[in-house]
Design a protein around this motif. Structure first.
Motif, short mmCIF file in Angstrom:
data_model
loop_
_atom_site.label_atom_id
_atom_site.label_comp_id
_atom_site.label_asym_id
_atom_site.label_seq_id
_atom_site.Cartn_x
_atom_site.Cartn_y
_atom_site.Cartn_z
N UNK A 28 -3.03 13.84 -1.23
CA UNK A 28 -1.64 14.21 -0.95
C UNK A 28 -1.35 13.92 0.51
N UNK A 29 -0.11 13.50 0.77
CA UNK A 29 0.32 13.15 2.13
C UNK A 29 1.64 13.85 2.42
N UNK A 30 2.00 13.95 3.68
CA UNK A 30 3.26 14.62 4.01
C UNK A 30 3.83 14.06 5.30
N UNK A 31 5.15 14.19 5.45
CA UNK A 31 5.86 13.68 6.63
C UNK A 31 7.18 14.41 6.76
N UNK A 32 7.70 14.43 7.99
CA UNK A 32 8.99 15.05 8.26
C UNK A 32 10.04 13.97 8.47
N UNK A 76 11.56 17.45 4.46
CA UNK A 76 10.14 17.10 4.53
C UNK A 76 9.75 16.44 3.22
N UNK A 77 8.71 15.61 3.27
CA UNK A 77 8.27 14.87 2.09
C UNK A 77 6.78 15.07 1.85
N UNK A 124 5.51 21.07 9.42
CA UNK A 124 6.73 20.27 9.48
C UNK A 124 7.95 21.17 9.62
N UNK A 125 9.14 20.62 9.39
CA UNK A 125 10.35 21.40 9.56
C UNK A 125 10.42 22.60 8.63
N UNK A 126 9.96 22.45 7.39
CA UNK A 126 9.91 23.55 6.43
C UNK A 126 8.54 23.66 5.78
N UNK A 127 7.92 22.53 5.44
CA UNK A 127 6.59 22.53 4.82
C UNK A 127 5.55 22.92 5.87
N UNK A 183 6.65 12.13 -5.59
CA UNK A 183 7.23 12.44 -4.29
C UNK A 183 8.08 13.70 -4.41
N UNK A 184 7.82 14.68 -3.56
CA UNK A 184 8.59 15.92 -3.52
C UNK A 184 9.23 16.05 -2.14
#
Length: 214
Positions: free
Chosen positions: A94-98, A103-104, A169-172, A209-210
């Protein structure tokens, strides 16, 4: 919580590579994909458009951009997609980004995309045992993929690290591997607060993608 079943719809994405529009903090953005099927709660009761992937949380922070005109999601209803597959897809990470306004979180899959539910839960627990997970936030989104596995035929995990991956991140706040048990792989998204979200399927390579609004 009211549940909706979302039909998969082919949509033309026309997504550009990152680098244009308003700046957003990312952990290493990758190019967008050709048209993909989408299931989303982008607006209450109505499907929305798809989105582009983020990059691994281990990547150096980089400056990139969200898709021009891409608005933060607003829907909050549960999403459920069912699939009957002969072979369980393999979750590899799993990956994430702002991005600007949202957020993604991207869940990478080897093989066909599995069925899944994305819903609000009061807390995150381990798949199978039900033991609580020590990851505290203001709200929790639970992603459960079925049929799916996060290990190979020998039992060796295909998604390493964790189980709690710090995002900030901003929310995550955190992304959590909640389990790999009896054909179900769980991913928890720890949020600062409850907000709108959308779910998008992307292919070549396959991933879920969420997006969660700030």
């Amino acid at each position: 919580m009211k549940r909706i079943r979302v039909a998969l719809t082919l949509v033309l994405l026309g997504l550009p590579a990152a680098g244009c529009g308003a700046a957003a903090r990312d952990t290493g953005f990758t190019p967008a994909d050709p048209p993909a099927a989408t299931a989303t709660s982008d607006a209450p009761g109505a499907p929305g458009a798809s989105s582009a992937p983020a990059a691994p949380p281990s990547s150096p922070a980089a400056t990139s951009a969200a898709r021009p005109g891409r608005k933060p999601p607003t829907g909050t209803r549960e999403i459920e997609v069912e699939r009957d597959l002969d072979e369980s897809p393999i979750v590899t990470g799993a990956r994430f980004a702002e991005h600007d306004g949202f957020d993604r979180v991207v869940i990478d899959v080897k093989g066909a995309l599995p069925g899944y539910t994305v819903r609000w839960v009061p807390k995150l627990v381990q798949e199978g045992s039900g033991d609580p997970i020590d990851a505290t936030g203001g709200a929790y989104l639970e992603v459960r993929m079925r049929p799916a596995a996060a290990h190979g035929g020998s039992g060796k995990p295909t998604w390493t690290g964790g189980p709690i991956f710090q995002a900030g991140l901003g929310n995550v706040q955190n992304v959590v591997k909640t389990g790999d048990f009896e054909g179900v792989v769980g991913v928890g998204i720890v949020l600062d607060h409850r907000a709108g979200f959308r779910v998008t399927e992307q292919r070549s390579p396959n991933r879920l993608v969420i997006d969660v609004a700030h």
